[in-house]
Design a protein around this motif. Structure first.
Motif, PDB file in Angstrom:
ATOM      1  N   PHE A  24     -10.561 -22.559 -16.461  1.00 29.45           N
ATOM      2  CA  PHE A  24     -11.444 -23.550 -17.357  1.00 29.45           C
ATOM      3  C   PHE A  24     -12.888 -23.443 -16.695  1.00 29.45           C
ATOM      4  O   PHE A  24     -13.687 -23.886 -17.435  1.00 29.45           O
ATOM      5  CB  PHE A  24     -10.893 -24.907 -17.301  1.00 29.45           C
ATOM      6  N   HIS A  27     -15.880 -22.700 -18.804  1.00 30.83           N
ATOM      7  CA  HIS A  27     -16.171 -23.512 -20.142  1.00 30.83           C
ATOM      8  C   HIS A  27     -16.741 -24.683 -19.796  1.00 30.83           C
ATOM      9  O   HIS A  27     -17.490 -25.364 -20.510  1.00 30.83           O
ATOM     10  CB  HIS A  27     -14.836 -23.526 -20.781  1.00 30.83           C
ATOM     11  N   PRO A  34     -11.214 -29.312 -21.198  1.00 28.46           N
ATOM     12  CA  PRO A  34      -9.997 -29.024 -21.540  1.00 28.46           C
ATOM     13  C   PRO A  34      -9.235 -29.924 -22.247  1.00 28.46           C
ATOM     14  O   PRO A  34      -9.121 -31.063 -22.426  1.00 28.46           O
ATOM     15  CB  PRO A  34      -9.508 -28.804 -20.030  1.00 28.46           C
ATOM     16  N   ALA A  80     -10.325 -24.846 -24.907  1.00 27.78           N
ATOM     17  CA  ALA A  80     -11.521 -25.266 -24.340  1.00 27.78           C
ATOM     18  C   ALA A  80     -12.349 -25.828 -25.680  1.00 27.78           C
ATOM     19  O   ALA A  80     -12.489 -25.367 -26.621  1.00 27.78           O
ATOM     20  CB  ALA A  80     -12.634 -24.481 -23.859  1.00 27.78           C
ATOM     21  N   LEU A  94      -7.363 -20.638 -23.154  1.00 33.18           N
ATOM     22  CA  LEU A  94      -7.389 -20.121 -21.769  1.00 33.18           C
ATOM     23  C   LEU A  94      -6.123 -19.084 -21.575  1.00 33.18           C
ATOM     24  O   LEU A  94      -5.164 -19.073 -22.466  1.00 33.18           O
ATOM     25  CB  LEU A  94      -6.975 -21.348 -20.832  1.00 33.18           C
TER      26      LEU A  94
END
Length: 359
Positions: A24, A27, A34, A80, A94
């Protein structure tokens, strides 16, 4: 969108770990947060976030990517999301660790992801009229291809005096996968499932309509969460679960219920088929000729196994059918017709052989 009213005070409770955090990171630099997709109804998603439940939808940029071959978020995905507005805006998915997918209905050779990032899959089969070893083989090929750990549950043991025989037959098909006989309605044998329902572990249920998945969900959750219906007199199931949805169990596992599948058309599951039918493919090396077609050739180990009763002809036919479905993926219509004619001849020859029960 109907919610579970769950306040997720830590994403770790729903499967977040350091590896997800690393995925993640790109992002996070863009100011996104998340979240995990807990349910989907049409174009709306229910998201589990650090601050609790949020409704969400995909962004315009995401929609544009779909027209170029992108994939929609599936229940179980980590996404995200921009949470600055009341409704979260999903910007990216993801990379998935595992998934269960099938071919979309129709002629187009496109894949539909049913669920994602599942650790364990309970493949549920009713011991009433729902019991079908050939369908079970199809499910197991899909599960193995997707990378999740498969567990076969033979449900409705209270309705089947032949449960021990069905268990023996299923063990031969499941091979290295565990098989448990349960009665979700009576609560019999359900305690054995605790070994799979560990905290932060995602467990999905897969099976046909009427197999008793919703009853099992209610039994595990300890309350009437999913609606249930009696199976029809012809033993065909009724759809009670209409969408995929995740729940937190009292022990901290994540339980993912799915609608019953009347059929599951195969996507690319070549490796799943190889693992599911490893006993058959192990015979190929024992054939007299390297190019044996296992049709009429002398010294064929497959034909010898069927004659000896160590290989069920119905299982061989099932293997041929699934391999045939894989072979025609991407073919043009005339190529499919030619393949189907050849395949029909092989199956007809197999059916002529006397089917002997396995010892």
């Amino acid at each position: 969108m109907r919610g579970y009213n769950l306040f997720v005070d830590s994403l770790k409770k729903v499967g977040w770990d350091e590896a997800w955090a690393n995925s993640f990171r790109v992002h996070a630099g863009a100011g996104l947060s998340p979240a995990r997709v807990a349910a989907r109804e049409g174009s709306l998603y229910r998201l589990w976030t650090e601050g609790g439940d949020r409704d969400g939808a995909i962004s315009g940029k995401f929609k544009l990517a779909l027209s170029k071959g992108g994939k929609l978020p599936a229940v179980g995905d980590w996404v995200a999301v921009d949470l600055k507005q009341t409704q979260g805006v999903i910007q990216a998915v993801l990379p998935r660790r595992t998934m269960v997918s099938r071919k979309e209905a129709g002629e187009r050779d496109r894949m539909q992801v049913l669920v994602a990032n599942v650790d364990v899959i309970f493949v549920v089969s009713g011991l009433d009229g729902d019991f079908n070893l050939r369908r079970l083989e199809r499910y197991l090929a899909v599960v193995r291809e997707g990378g999740s750990k498969g567990v076969v549950l033979l449900n409705k043991a209270d309705l089947c005096p032949e449960a021990p025989q069905r268990l023996a037959e299923t063990i031969l098909v499941a091979r290295d996968l565990p098989v448990h006989v349960i009665s979700a309605k009576k609560g019999e044998g359900v305690d054995v499932l605790e070994q799979y329902l560990k905290p932060a572990t995602t467990v999905a249920l897969l099976g046909s309509s009427g197999a008793g998945k919703s009853t099992l969900v209610n039994r595990i959750l300890g309350r009437e969460r999913q609606a249930t219906k009696e199976t029809r007199e012809d033993s065909r199931g009724r759809h009670t679960t209409t969408s995929r949805e995740m729940f937190l169990t009292p022990g901290g596992a994540i339980l993912l219920d799915t609608p019953g599948l009347r059929e599951i058309q195969l996507a690319d599951v070549a490796e799943g088929i190889r693992q599911t039918f490893s006993d058959i493919e192990a015979l190929f090396g024992a054939c007299k000729f390297d190019n044996c077609r296992h049709h009429k050739e002398p010294g064929c180990a497959v034909l010898a196994a069927m004659d000896a009763g160590t290989l069920d002809a119905a299982r061989w036919d099932s293997y041929l059918k699934l391999k045939g479905e894989q072979a025609v993926r991407g073919m043009k219509d005339w190529q499919k017709r030619r393949h189907d004619r050849k395949f029909a001849r092989v199956v007809d020859e197999s059916l002529k052989r006397k089917k002997k029960p396995l010892p």
